[in-house]
Design a protein around this motif. Structure first.
Motif, mmCIF file in Angstrom:
data_model
loop_
_atom_site.group_PDB
_atom_site.id
_atom_site.type_symbol
_atom_site.label_atom_id
_atom_site.label_comp_id
_atom_site.label_asym_id
_atom_site.label_seq_id
_atom_site.Cartn_x
_atom_site.Cartn_y
_atom_site.Cartn_z
ATOM 1 N N MET A 83 0.364 2.597 -6.378
ATOM 2 C CA MET A 83 0.298 2.145 -4.986
ATOM 3 C C MET A 83 1.108 0.877 -4.732
ATOM 4 S SD MET A 83 -1.372 4.570 -3.573
ATOM 5 C CE MET A 83 -1.961 4.038 -1.948
ATOM 6 N N SER A 84 1.675 0.279 -5.760
ATOM 7 C CA SER A 84 2.607 -0.823 -5.542
ATOM 8 C C SER A 84 4.008 -0.304 -5.213
ATOM 9 C CB SER A 84 2.671 -1.740 -6.768
ATOM 10 O OG SER A 84 3.294 -1.094 -7.861
ATOM 11 N N ASP A 85 4.215 0.995 -5.403
ATOM 12 C CA ASP A 85 5.488 1.648 -5.070
ATOM 13 C C ASP A 85 5.404 2.130 -3.620
ATOM 14 O OD1 ASP A 85 7.666 3.305 -4.721
ATOM 15 O OD2 ASP A 85 7.353 4.462 -6.562
ATOM 16 N N LEU A 86 5.941 1.344 -2.712
ATOM 17 C CA LEU A 86 5.767 1.642 -1.289
ATOM 18 C C LEU A 86 6.494 2.914 -0.869
ATOM 19 C CD1 LEU A 86 5.936 -1.929 0.274
ATOM 20 C CD2 LEU A 86 3.940 -0.633 -0.502
ATOM 21 N N GLN A 87 7.547 3.265 -1.566
ATOM 22 C CA GLN A 87 8.226 4.529 -1.263
ATOM 23 C C GLN A 87 7.290 5.704 -1.554
ATOM 24 O OE1 GLN A 87 12.080 4.970 -3.067
ATOM 25 N NE2 GLN A 87 12.302 7.102 -2.456
ATOM 26 N N PHE A 88 6.587 5.634 -2.682
ATOM 27 C CA PHE A 88 5.595 6.662 -3.007
ATOM 28 C C PHE A 88 4.491 6.686 -1.959
ATOM 29 C CE2 PHE A 88 1.291 7.146 -4.841
ATOM 30 C CZ PHE A 88 1.313 8.520 -5.050
ATOM 31 N N VAL A 89 3.993 5.508 -1.582
ATOM 32 C CA VAL A 89 2.888 5.427 -0.622
ATOM 33 C C VAL A 89 3.284 6.069 0.704
ATOM 34 C CG1 VAL A 89 1.439 3.853 0.717
ATOM 35 C CG2 VAL A 89 1.901 3.370 -1.693
ATOM 36 N N ARG A 90 4.476 5.754 1.197
ATOM 37 C CA ARG A 90 4.925 6.317 2.476
ATOM 38 C C ARG A 90 5.061 7.831 2.415
ATOM 39 N NH1 ARG A 90 8.775 1.960 1.970
ATOM 40 N NH2 ARG A 90 8.221 0.200 3.333
ATOM 41 N N SER A 91 5.344 8.348 1.226
ATOM 42 C CA SER A 91 5.605 9.788 1.096
ATOM 43 C C SER A 91 4.331 10.623 1.066
ATOM 44 C CB SER A 91 6.403 10.050 -0.186
ATOM 45 O OG SER A 91 5.577 9.936 -1.343
ATOM 46 N N ILE A 92 3.183 10.005 0.803
ATOM 47 C CA ILE A 92 1.967 10.784 0.547
ATOM 48 C C ILE A 92 1.625 11.693 1.730
ATOM 49 C CG2 ILE A 92 -0.512 10.675 0.103
ATOM 50 C CD1 ILE A 92 0.029 8.001 -1.382
#
Length: 276
Positions: A83-92
């Motif tokens: 969850m520190s990877d904001l690109q991953f978070v936005r993609s969920i």
């Protein structure tokens, strides 16, 4: 364990609409930090419901996520990541076919950071704690809001009593949870169609409490060392399912009159969301 990302529930894109038609009380809920502690308890509670809820679960433990998929292959989508990877978070929320509706968002993930006193702490550690505990929540909320508005849905934060208690060495963690509570107030005003609540879960028997006992006590004040080092031995830790049940019920049933509030899981206002 590496798995391909799944973009829809069931075996086809049509499954979600068919499921919602067949199970009219079914809600679609996204739960972060779902592989341990309170988040796992939230997921277990919702999946056990006769309403046949559909869940998107995120977490770092791929084995636990695989177990959820194995037990509920049509009703669970999992997203493993940091969850520190904001690109991953936005993609969920954007990568999953939800047919225009998300009923609940449980923001349960978090970190205590390095737990140093402010005078000893690297500012990068402070920033990392806020990125995980606050900024990632904002990023996920932004991507989920169109779906939550459509359903007049609910956002539930797992906050902490540390938001209002100045424990030594917990500065970054406590300040980040205070920020979450303020974010709850802001969302009440900015998104009146979405009910947003922040919950203090109490002192719960989770991995975080284990880290406090094993890693962080040396940086804390003596009275707090005694409190947290003996809580488990003295039977003062709550099982995760106690606050987990309340958070789960709020994610699907929270009354709009609760929006903007920071409440303890056992607050009288939440009596209807507890089984006992």
């Amino acid at each position: 364990m590496t798995t391909l990302r799944q973009s829809h529930f069931g075996e086809s894109l049509q499954f979600i609409n068919q499921h919602r038609s067949r199970h009219t009380s079914s809600c679609t809920v996204l739960v972060t930090g779902a592989t341990a502690g309170i988040g796992k308890a939230v997921a277990e509670y919702l999946l056990a419901s006769s309403a046949q809820h559909l869940l998107v679960l995120t977490g770092r433990n791929e084995d636990v996520l695989h177990e959820f998929r194995s037990r509920y292959p049509d009703r669970v989508i999992t997203e493993a990541g940091d969850m520190s990877d904001l690109q991953f978070v936005r993609s969920i929320a954007q990568s999953i076919q939800l047919e225009g509706r998300l009923d609940g968002l449980v923001l349960n993930h978090g970190t205590m950071g390095s737990c140093f006193r402010i005078g000893q702490m690297e500012v990068e550690d402070w920033e990392e704690t806020f990125r995980v505990n606050v900024t990632s929540c904002v990023a996920l909320i932004q991507s989920a809001l169109p779906l939550l508005r459509a359903s007049q849905g609910r956002i539930v934060f797992t906050s902490s009593g540390a938001a209002t208690n100045g424990y030594s060495a917990w500065g970054a963690y406590g300040a980040s949870k205070a920020a979450i509570n303020h974010l709850t107030l802001t969302l009440k005003n900015e998104e009146p169609e979405v009910t947003t609540v922040s919950i203090r879960p109490g002192v719960v028997d989770t991995a975080m409490q284990g880290d406090i006992r094993e890693k962080f006590l040396k940086n804390m004040d003596e009275k707090d060392q005694v409190k947290f080092s003996t809580a488990k031995k003295d039977g003062k830790l709550l099982p995760p399912n106690k606050p987990g049940e309340v958070i789960a019920e709020l994610a699907i049933n929270a009354d709009e009159g609760l929006s903007g509030m920071f409440l303890s899981w056992d607050d009288p206002k939440l009596a209807q969301y507890r089984s006992g």
